[in-house]
Design an enzyme around this catalytic site. Structure first.
Site, PDB file in Angstrom:
ATOM      1  N   HIS A  17      48.200  35.835  40.328  1.00 60.05           N
ATOM      2  CA  HIS A  17      47.154  35.741  39.297  1.00 60.05           C
ATOM      3  C   HIS A  17      47.370  34.496  38.433  1.00 60.05           C
ATOM      4  O   HIS A  17      46.427  33.769  38.131  1.00 60.05           O
ATOM      5  CB  HIS A  17      47.183  36.965  38.372  1.00 60.05           C
ATOM      6  CG  HIS A  17      46.908  38.285  39.025  1.00 60.05           C
ATOM      7  ND1 HIS A  17      47.720  39.387  38.848  1.00 60.05           N
ATOM      8  CD2 HIS A  17      45.906  38.704  39.842  1.00 60.05           C
ATOM      9  CE1 HIS A  17      47.230  40.413  39.509  1.00 60.05           C
ATOM     10  NE2 HIS A  17      46.131  40.030  40.138  1.00 60.05           N
ATOM     11  N   LYS A  41      41.779  52.837  40.537  1.00 61.49           N
ATOM     12  CA  LYS A  41      43.116  53.341  40.889  1.00 61.49           C
ATOM     13  C   LYS A  41      43.783  53.731  39.568  1.00 61.49           C
ATOM     14  O   LYS A  41      43.590  53.054  38.571  1.00 61.49           O
ATOM     15  CB  LYS A  41      43.956  52.234  41.545  1.00 61.49           C
ATOM     16  CG  LYS A  41      43.390  51.705  42.844  1.00 61.49           C
ATOM     17  CD  LYS A  41      44.104  50.434  43.291  1.00 61.49           C
ATOM     18  CE  LYS A  41      43.167  49.244  43.341  1.00 61.49           C
ATOM     19  NZ  LYS A  41      43.776  47.954  43.620  1.00 61.49           N
ATOM     20  N   ARG A  90      43.283  36.160  48.839  1.00 67.65           N
ATOM     21  CA  ARG A  90      44.603  36.121  49.449  1.00 67.65           C
ATOM     22  C   ARG A  90      44.512  35.953  50.951  1.00 67.65           C
ATOM     23  O   ARG A  90      45.100  35.083  51.529  1.00 67.65           O
ATOM     24  CB  ARG A  90      45.362  37.424  49.162  1.00 67.65           C
ATOM     25  CG  ARG A  90      46.115  37.401  47.892  1.00 67.65           C
ATOM     26  CD  ARG A  90      46.489  38.776  47.487  1.00 67.65           C
ATOM     27  NE  ARG A  90      45.303  39.559  47.209  1.00 67.65           N
ATOM     28  CZ  ARG A  90      45.299  40.659  46.500  1.00 67.65           C
ATOM     29  NH1 ARG A  90      46.420  41.139  46.037  1.00 67.65           N
ATOM     30  NH2 ARG A  90      44.191  41.307  46.266  1.00 67.65           N
ATOM     31  N   SER A 128      49.571  43.483  42.968  1.00 67.65           N
ATOM     32  CA  SER A 128      50.165  44.275  41.884  1.00 67.65           C
ATOM     33  C   SER A 128      50.759  45.557  42.448  1.00 67.65           C
ATOM     34  O   SER A 128      51.815  46.012  42.006  1.00 67.65           O
ATOM     35  CB  SER A 128      49.110  44.610  40.837  1.00 67.65           C
ATOM     36  OG  SER A 128      48.649  43.428  40.240  1.00 67.65           O
TER      37      SER A 128
HETATM   38  P1  ADP Z   1      45.489  43.458  42.887  1.00 61.46           P
HETATM   39  O1  ADP Z   1      44.831  43.531  44.223  1.00 61.46           O
HETATM   40  O2  ADP Z   1      46.761  42.693  42.940  1.00 61.46           O
HETATM   41  O3  ADP Z   1      45.579  44.776  42.163  1.00 61.46           O
HETATM   42  P2  ADP Z   1      43.527  42.545  40.851  1.00 61.46           P
HETATM   43  O4  ADP Z   1      42.455  43.549  40.915  1.00 61.46           O
HETATM   44  O5  ADP Z   1      44.295  42.503  39.590  1.00 61.46           O
HETATM   45  O6  ADP Z   1      44.527  42.544  42.077  1.00 61.46           O
HETATM   46  O7  ADP Z   1      42.942  41.117  41.200  1.00 61.46           O
HETATM   47  C1  ADP Z   1      42.170  40.306  40.389  1.00 61.46           C
HETATM   48  C2  ADP Z   1      41.794  39.062  41.139  1.00 61.46           C
HETATM   49  O8  ADP Z   1      42.967  38.317  41.467  1.00 61.46           O
HETATM   50  C3  ADP Z   1      41.061  39.252  42.460  1.00 61.46           C
HETATM   51  O9  ADP Z   1      40.101  38.214  42.579  1.00 61.46           O
HETATM   52  C4  ADP Z   1      42.155  39.109  43.492  1.00 61.46           C
HETATM   53  O10 ADP Z   1      41.646  38.690  44.738  1.00 61.46           O
HETATM   54  C5  ADP Z   1      43.001  38.037  42.855  1.00 61.46           C
HETATM   55  N1  ADP Z   1      44.394  38.066  43.291  1.00 61.46           N
HETATM   56  C6  ADP Z   1      45.243  39.114  43.264  1.00 61.46           C
HETATM   57  N2  ADP Z   1      46.457  38.768  43.750  1.00 61.46           N
HETATM   58  C7  ADP Z   1      46.377  37.461  44.088  1.00 61.46           C
HETATM   59  C8  ADP Z   1      47.273  36.529  44.682  1.00 61.46           C
HETATM   60  N3  ADP Z   1      48.510  36.898  45.015  1.00 61.46           N
HETATM   61  N4  ADP Z   1      46.830  35.268  44.908  1.00 61.46           N
HETATM   62  C9  ADP Z   1      45.571  34.922  44.575  1.00 61.46           C
HETATM   63  N5  ADP Z   1      44.676  35.749  44.042  1.00 61.46           N
HETATM   64  C10 ADP Z   1      45.049  37.004  43.793  1.00 61.46           C
END
Ligand code: ADP
Length: 161
Positions: A17, A41, A90, A128
């Site tokens: 992130h 979730k 990702r 996460s």
């Molecule tokens: P997670 O799937 O880790 O619970 P979130 O819902 O917090 O993720 O994700 C928020 C945004 O950040 C989404 O657009 C997701 O694709 C992106 N994101 C999550 N992890 C990564 C990563 N390792 N690299 C790039 N983007 C990411």
């Protein structure tokens, strides 16, 4: 002023992130990291805690703001006068859902663009949920989440055992 909103659950924020936040801060006048309160979730951290952990991880990024929101993302985008939704990608596995979301958001307001940023390859396996799983089993998460929030993650996981 070009304002981009980077929405997500951030439960907790990871270096994946942070990478997207840093790179998008160079492209916009202002980036708002928007923590979703209605996260399906069951979250480990409350929205307030997730917001605080991101705030603490931001250093020297004066044009990045952290906020939380409830309800429809597009309503939030309008309330902030933002023009762009920022998403991280990702792997191919993220694509289908994100594509569907982007098309739905375009239907809701065609003036708002969704942009996708490719993850840096070293974070491409990072999520996460993976962080929570590894940390709960006592594994090392150094280098994968901002260093100063690592104790918070282990502490929080202990409280739910
Ligand atoms: P997670 O799937 O880790 O619970 P979130 O819902 O917090 O993720 O994700 C928020 C945004 O950040 C989404 O657009 C997701 O694709 C992106 N994101 C999550 N992890 C990564 C990563 N390792 N690299 C790039 N983007 C990411």
């Amino acid at each position: 002023m070009k304002i981009g909103v980077y929405p997500g659950s951030f439960d907790p924020v990871t270096e994946g992130h942070m990478d997207i936040i840093k790179r998008s801060a160079k492209m916009f006048d202002k980036v708002i990291v928007a923590v979703a309160k209605n996260y399906s979730k069951k979250p480990l951290f409350t929205a307030e805690e997730r917001t605080e952990l991101i705030q603490r991880s931001l250093q020297d990024m004066p044009n990045v703001e952290v906020d939380s929101f409830e309800g429809l993302l597009m309503d939030y985008i309008h309330s902030k006068n933002a023009q762009v939704i920022i998403k991280g990608l990702r792997a191919i596995s993220d694509f289908e859902y994100e594509f569907q979301m982007a098309l739905m958001n375009r239907k809701l307001d065609p003036k708002v663009e969704t942009i996708f940023m490719m993850t840096s390859y070293k974070y491409s396996f990072l999520s996460s949920s993976m962080i929570k799983e590894v940390a709960s089993l006592g594994g090392c998460i150094a280098g994968l989440v901002p260093e100063n929030i690592i104790p918070d993650i282990y502490r929080k996981l202990k409280t739910i055992r």
